[in-house]
Design a protein around this motif. Structure first.
Motif, PDB file in Angstrom:
ATOM      1  N   VAL A   1      -8.642  -2.944   0.409  1.00 25.17           N
ATOM      2  CA  VAL A   1      -9.342  -3.844  -0.518  1.00 25.17           C
ATOM      3  C   VAL A   1      -8.825  -5.262  -0.351  1.00 25.17           C
ATOM      4  O   VAL A   1      -9.601  -6.216  -0.245  1.00 25.17           O
ATOM      5  N   ALA A   2      -7.500  -5.401  -0.319  1.00 24.63           N
ATOM      6  CA  ALA A   2      -6.907  -6.734  -0.147  1.00 24.63           C
ATOM      7  C   ALA A   2      -7.320  -7.343   1.184  1.00 24.63           C
ATOM      8  O   ALA A   2      -7.639  -8.537   1.262  1.00 24.63           O
TER       9      ALA A   2
ATOM     10  N   PHE B   1       0.723  -6.253  -0.257  1.00 28.45           N
ATOM     11  CA  PHE B   1      -0.269  -5.406  -0.909  1.00 28.45           C
ATOM     12  C   PHE B   1      -0.330  -4.001  -0.295  1.00 28.45           C
ATOM     13  O   PHE B   1      -1.343  -3.310  -0.405  1.00 28.45           O
ATOM     14  N   SER B   2       0.763  -3.600   0.358  1.00 29.47           N
ATOM     15  CA  SER B   2       0.924  -2.226   0.863  1.00 29.47           C
ATOM     16  C   SER B   2      -0.248  -1.784   1.742  1.00 29.47           C
ATOM     17  O   SER B   2      -0.780  -0.676   1.608  1.00 29.47           O
TER      18      SER B   2
ATOM     19  N   PRO C   1       4.445 -10.557  -8.231  1.00 26.48           N
ATOM     20  CA  PRO C   1       4.847  -9.256  -7.675  1.00 26.48           C
ATOM     21  C   PRO C   1       3.638  -8.454  -7.226  1.00 26.48           C
ATOM     22  O   PRO C   1       2.515  -8.667  -7.685  1.00 26.48           O
ATOM     23  N   ALA C   2       3.870  -7.519  -6.312  1.00 21.34           N
ATOM     24  CA  ALA C   2       2.793  -6.710  -5.760  1.00 21.34           C
ATOM     25  C   ALA C   2       2.014  -6.003  -6.862  1.00 21.34           C
ATOM     26  O   ALA C   2       2.580  -5.585  -7.877  1.00 21.34           O
ATOM     27  N   THR C   3       0.687  -5.881  -6.655  1.00 26.20           N
ATOM     28  CA  THR C   3      -0.183  -5.291  -7.656  1.00 26.20           C
ATOM     29  C   THR C   3      -1.405  -4.699  -6.975  1.00 26.20           C
ATOM     30  O   THR C   3      -1.715  -5.041  -5.826  1.00 26.20           O
ATOM     31  N   ILE C   4      -2.112  -3.823  -7.694  1.00 22.94           N
ATOM     32  CA  ILE C   4      -3.381  -3.302  -7.184  1.00 22.94           C
ATOM     33  C   ILE C   4      -4.560  -3.991  -7.861  1.00 22.94           C
ATOM     34  O   ILE C   4      -5.710  -3.614  -7.662  1.00 22.94           O
TER      35      ILE C   4
END
Length: 343
Positions: free
Chosen positions: A36-37, A31-32, A174-177
């Motif tokens: 928030v994550a 999640f980069s 896959p990665a997401t915001i």
């Protein structure tokens, strides 16, 4: 009249990982480094959870096709399911050749011949044993499966087994915001749990099962098949919806049998997440200690979809009074089961 009773519960759990380890080694980068994550993972109330997929593979799994994920499910699920069923049979003092019905519950993997066939071969089951697969129903599926098994046991006077097996780790996205995806990845885990239901045995009697579906809120919880596995959709409005619906469901179920909420000795509530447990407490006006077993299972195992409510029942152990099991899933659907000890 023949009664159907829960004679034994068994579980099988893949390797254990701490939530902190999964965050630092996998999801922090997935999640980069999203703050928030990180807050979502910290607030999940999950301390440890199980994964049949090595976290070192998570980056690759996020890019796997659905076909590749189903191949892995076919490799991992049978031995895990076999262990859970054998543990339940041992707890119930039951041999495989006594089983008349095997019900397999899963929403995380499919193939034909499927998991039910593999278990029939591996146990082995009698050639005339019935098999039922309940698929893609979601987190509440254990309770309609239990109701079906109890009906079979009462009608046929033969033991039945229900296996709930979920490998949610195979559906890493896959990665997401999207915060909803962050919540899903912070909560869900892998597990297999099985229950043996016998006619007239010692143990909790399956008295009644009730359902309540709010179709106007059907889009608040989804489980979509995509080219990259199955994708969870979870609205932040779900806890409020459950708080509104759970009271009428439980009070109607208990009232049919001359009980009210104060008569319930123990609660086996599916721990979909901390907010969901808070909502059930609010909707039923329960003391915070009433859901201690559910909160412990959430902390130690995470949300294992359909298997989780059986893990909570196992955590509760024997009881001297009525038990209510509750689970929730897409639909928006609530299921409740009334279980009572021997008289």
């Amino acid at each position: 009249m023949v009664t159907a009773r829960i004679a034994g519960i068994g579980a099988a759990l893949p390797p254990l990982y701490t939530q902190e380890q999964l965050w630092e080694d996998v999801f922090r980068w997935h999640f980069s480094r999203s703050r928030v994550a990180q807050r979502i993972f910290t607030a999940s109330d999950v301390r440890t959870r199980h994964s049949a997929t090595d976290p070192a593979e998570f980056k690759a799994v996020a890019d796997w096709s659905t076909a590749e994920r189903m191949v892995r499910y076919g490799e991992v699920a049978p031995p895990l399911g076999l262990e859970a069923v054998r543990n339940a049979l041992d707890a119930a003092g039951t041999d495989p050749d006594e089983i008349g019905l095997l019900t397999v519950v899963t929403c995380t993997g499919y193939r034909t011949p499927g998991l039910d066939i593999e278990l029939a071969r591996m146990l082995p089951l009698p050639a005339d044993a019935r098999r039922l697969l309940i698929g893609h129903t979601g987190c509440h599926a254990a309770l309609p499966a239990l109701a079906t098994a109890a009906d079979y046991v009462a009608a046929q006077e033969q033991p039945a087994v229900v296996l709930c097996l979920e490998l949610t780790s195979l559906h890493l996205q896959p990665a997401t915001i999207d915060p909803g995806q962050m919540v899903s990845h912070a909560l869900f885990a892998d597990a297999a749990a099985a229950v043996v239901v016998r006619p007239g045995a010692s143990g909790l009697r399956v008295v009644d099962v009730a359902a309540r579906t709010d179709t106007d809120r059907r889009h608040q919880m989804t489980w979509d098949i995509t080219d990259l596995g199955f994708r969870m959709g979870l609205s932040p409005e779900v806890p409020d919806a459950l708080a509104e619906q759970v009271g009428p469901l439980v009070k109607d179920l208990l009232g049919r049998h001359g009980h009210d909420v104060r008569d319930v000795a123990a609660w086996a509530v599916h721990p979909g997440g901390p907010r969901i447990l808070d909502a059930i407490e609010e909707g039923l006006e329960l003391d915070p200690s009433a859901l201690a077993a559910s909160r412990k299972v959430l902390a130690e195992h995470g949300n294992c979809s359909s298997a989780t409510v059986l893990l909570v029942l196992q955590e509760l152990g024997p009881q001297d009074g009525p038990v209510v099991a509750l689970a929730f899933g897409p639909g928006l659907t609530l299921y409740a089961a009334l279980l009572e000890p021997e008289e």
